[in-house]
Design an enzyme around this catalytic site. Structure first.
Site, PDB file in Angstrom:
ATOM      1  N   CYS A 167       0.836  -1.212   0.000  1.00  0.00           N
ATOM      2  CA  CYS A 167       0.000   0.000   0.000  1.00  0.00           C
ATOM      3  C   CYS A 167       0.870   1.261   0.000  1.00  0.00           C
ATOM      4  CB  CYS A 167      -0.915  -0.062   1.226  1.00  0.00           C
ATOM      5  SG  CYS A 167      -1.708   1.483   1.674  1.00  0.00           S
ATOM      6  N   CYS A 174       0.183   3.744   2.769  1.00  0.00           N
ATOM      7  CA  CYS A 174       0.663   3.169   4.037  1.00  0.00           C
ATOM      8  C   CYS A 174       2.151   3.442   4.213  1.00  0.00           C
ATOM      9  CB  CYS A 174       0.421   1.661   4.088  1.00  0.00           C
ATOM     10  SG  CYS A 174      -1.306   1.186   4.000  1.00  0.00           S
TER      11      CYS A 174
END
Length: 102
Positions: A31, A34
């Site tokens: 991600c 992230c």
């Protein structure tokens, strides 16, 4: 304090039974947002002794993601007294992450 890896096995002890507020970062290695938030979460963990900071890899701990309705990552939850006190979804600047803890 360092960031703790949170799993379904240690979740109750680390998060629900904590005597301090707990910032939990639900993330995954693939991600992009992230990866932007992760260093900020690490900084907060190092700077603040008054909180516990943990990370949940949703790929490895899907049961926890389902349990807390995590549909998008990163999702950051703040627990106080075993209850969710605040939530943010998506990449946030450090100042916004700190506001979650107030």
């Amino acid at each position: 304090m360092s960031v703790q890896t949170i799993t379904k096995e240690n979740f109750d002890q680390v998060v629900l039974q904590a005597d301090k507020p707990v910032l939990v970062d639900f993330w995954a290695p693939w991600c992009g947002p992230c990866r932007m938030v992760s260093p900020l979460v690490d900084q907060i963990a190092e700077e603040r002794d008054d909180i516990v900071v943990g990370k949940v890899n949703v790929d490895e701990q899907s049961e926890l993601a389902v349990r807390f309705g995590v549909m998008s990552i990163p999702t950051l939850l703040v627990f106080k007294g075993g209850e969710i006190a605040n939530k943010a979804v998506g990449a946030q600047p450090k100042a916004e992450l700190l506001k979650l803890l107030d």
